[in-house]
Scaffold this active site. Structure first.
Site, PDB file in Angstrom:
ATOM      1  N   TRP A  46      40.624  30.907  52.279  1.00 12.65           N
ATOM      2  CA  TRP A  46      40.004  31.417  51.043  1.00 12.65           C
ATOM      3  C   TRP A  46      39.068  32.604  51.269  1.00 12.65           C
ATOM      4  CZ3 TRP A  46      40.043  31.194  45.893  1.00 12.65           C
ATOM      5  CH2 TRP A  46      38.918  31.679  45.212  1.00 12.65           C
ATOM      6  N   ASP A  49      34.123  37.413  47.177  1.00 10.26           N
ATOM      7  CA  ASP A  49      33.435  38.719  47.138  1.00 10.26           C
ATOM      8  C   ASP A  49      33.364  39.505  48.460  1.00 10.26           C
ATOM      9  OD1 ASP A  49      32.696  37.185  44.977  1.00 10.26           O
ATOM     10  OD2 ASP A  49      30.574  37.202  45.426  1.00 10.26           O
ATOM     11  N   SER A 106      26.797  35.532  48.800  1.00  9.21           N
ATOM     12  CA  SER A 106      26.952  36.998  48.870  1.00  9.21           C
ATOM     13  C   SER A 106      25.659  37.746  49.170  1.00  9.21           C
ATOM     14  CB  SER A 106      27.536  37.513  47.561  1.00  9.21           C
ATOM     15  OG  SER A 106      28.883  37.143  47.510  1.00  9.21           O
ATOM     16  N   GLU A 226      26.244  38.365  38.320  1.00 10.17           N
ATOM     17  CA  GLU A 226      26.430  38.171  39.762  1.00 10.17           C
ATOM     18  C   GLU A 226      26.616  39.535  40.431  1.00 10.17           C
ATOM     19  OE1 GLU A 226      28.481  33.870  40.305  1.00 10.17           O
ATOM     20  OE2 GLU A 226      29.865  35.390  39.618  1.00 10.17           O
ATOM     21  N   TRP A 311      37.700  34.624  38.335  1.00 12.72           N
ATOM     22  CA  TRP A 311      37.347  33.211  38.527  1.00 12.72           C
ATOM     23  C   TRP A 311      38.095  32.278  37.583  1.00 12.72           C
ATOM     24  CZ3 TRP A 311      35.740  31.123  42.698  1.00 12.72           C
ATOM     25  CH2 TRP A 311      34.881  31.798  43.556  1.00 12.72           C
TER      26      TRP A 311
END
Ligand code: FRU
Length: 494
Positions: A46, A49, A106, A226, A311
């Protein structure tokens, strides 16, 4: 070096260290279903970002949100790859692992050229969010805070700072994604992070001690923010400096779900000032999220990269060994069109370099022509009818449509019938991108890469990034009825 070691090393490098992206067309048979040929993907598992984008000593670093144990989101690490041209990537070992303070969410990286932190001359400093799952489960809302780590060996290994966190949680549940840059204008480090439905700005002399300066948000709008970014840009043609605040929005983007937006304004060293109602979209497609820029670049350009997913369905897309890719690296340009600021994005020069010189295709009939599954199409178009389109398809009938609607002043990508979509009700659909101005000749630069498409209209004044999952690669192209109004040049990978 003893022979048995050199063999082991060779095998290790073959499988781990020297994987170069950008496959040659002859290697396509070897590629797994839906694996792009010239976009960055993790070898396995997986990814979300892009993180820690920094240029240092000839290398572009791409760290990224990574879960090495599954193809769905899980405890986050920072994966790592480097490139000299943004197109051929070398995978490196995981850079940051979760620790007792939490998972590694992130963040960003800078080069501390003047050693303001005391970690060492030209050390690479990573600033990231620690996310403490134990605290979250226990109902404590202060489970996200900002920490730092530094590297003295060009990002190959990091040491975490013993005084972490450097920014404690002030009582905000979603408090993450610090993006740091050196503010040449005000001579300070500036950090912007997402604090639920707004951005918070901090400043520091040394990357360790941070002072809260201001917040920016849209009054009355409670969508989650975000991965913000903040940087100055010179307005094309005027020499004026404006600041761009970019931020990804978790809900209700123009075509649904998540996308990257921006505001253009001013920054006085403490406060970002812009009209909060003037939110614009960096990319209208459904699949460009968490777009952020590289720091410490070797020239006066602004370049960045986004995560090519949404998402709404990112964890369900039908790839097997890995999940998701990055967008193409892009250069940003700020200009004024009809009195309004527009942030354009176009692939960097290095992207164009991986393609052969143009082969022209005269599209004088509407018969299908064969195209490679990974190619670049340069379309010049004078649309006559109210809606016109180009179809890209395969023999099974999976069809992706790219078109424009003159009256509505927009382009579109329709992936309703472009392949597998049963994994999410939010995937299939016709998605629109608004042009800031209609130009007599519409120029579309289209980058097709097996399972993704990036369209740049009129030098990136409007762009759309979309992914799709056909049964077999889409390798045919056909124009609509007004082929005489269109020319298409196409280039295949070198
Ligand atoms: C954005 C995001 C960030 C967070 C990270 C976790 O896609 O939700 O806000 O830091 O992903 O993986």
């Amino acid at each position: 070096m003893p022979a048995k070691f050199s063999l082991a090393l060779m095998l290790f490098l073959m499988f781990n260290g020297c994987r170069q992206k950008v496959a040659t067309p002859s290697a396509t048979d070897m590629v797994e279903a839906h694996r792009p040929l010239y976009h960055f993907t993790p070898d396995s598992m997986w990814m979300n970002d892009p993180n820690g984008l920094v240029y240092h000593d000839g290398e572009y670093h791409l760290f990224y949100q990574y879960y090495p144990d599954s193809t769905v989101w899980g405890p986050m690490h920072w994966g790592h790859a480097v490139s000299r041209d943004l197109m051929h990537w070398e995978d490196l070992p995981i850079a940051l692992y979760p620790d007792s303070l939490g998972l590694i969410f992130s963040g960003s990286c800078v080069i501390d050229s003047a050693n303001t932190s005391g970690f060492g001359q030209r050390s690479m400093v990573a600033i990231f969010t620690h996310h403490h799952m134990g605290r979250e489960k226990a109902g404590d809302t202060t489970f996200q805070y900002q920490s730092i780590a530094w590297s003295e060996d060009k990002g190959r290994t990091f040491k975490k700072y013993s005084g972490n966190p450097v920014i404690a949680n002030p009582g905000i549940r979603d408090f993450r994604d610090p993006k740091v840059s050196w503010d040449h204008i005000h001579k300070q480090w500036v950090l912007i992070l997402a604090a639920y439905d707004k951005a918070m700005i901090y400043t520091s002399p040394d990357l360790i001690h941070w002072q809260e300066s201001s917040t920016f948000g849209i009054p009355g709008d409670t969508r989650l923010w975000e991965c913000p970014d903040l940087f100055p840009m010179t307005v094309k043609g005027s020499g004026q400096t404006k600041w761009v605040l970019m931020v990804s929005i978790q809900k209700l983007a123009p075509n649904g779900g998540t996308a990257t937006s921006y505001f253009v304004g001013d920054f006085d060293g403490k406060k970002f000032i812009a009209n909060p109602k003037d939110q614009k979209w960096l990319d209208y497609g459904k699949d460009n999220y968490a777009f952020v820029t590289w720091s410490n670049l070797p020239g006066p350009f602004i370049r960045g990269i986004g995560w090519m997913s949404n998402w709404q369905y990112a964890q369900a897309v039908p790839t097997k060994k890995w999940r998701s890719a990055m967008t193409l690296p892009r250069d940003l340009t700020l200009q004024k069109i009809n009195g309004s600021y527009v942030l354009s994005s176009m692939p960097t020069a290095e992207v164009f370099d991986v393609f052969e010189p143009a082969a022209s295709m005269a599209m004088l009939s509407d018969k299908p022509v064969q195209i490679p599954e990974a190619c670049y199409l340069d379309v010049k178009w004078v649309p006559g009818a109210s809606e016109e389109k180009i179809s890209i398809f395969n023999q099974q009938g999976d069809t992706l449509i790219i078109g424009c609607q003159r009256q509505e002043n927009r382009i579109f990508v329709d992936r309703t019938k472009a392949g597998e979509s049963s994994f999410s009700k939010d995937f299939a659909g016709k998605h629109y991108g608004v042009l800031p101005v209609w130009r007599d000749t519409l120029s579309l630069r289209i980058f097709l890469d097996v399972a993704s498409l990036e369209v740049f209209a009129n030098n990136g004044e409007c762009s759309m990034t979309e992914i799709f999952f056909p049964a077999t690669p889409l390798n045919m192209l056909q124009t609509g009825t007004s082929a005489q109004n269109m020319s298409v040049g196409f280039r295949k990978l070198k």
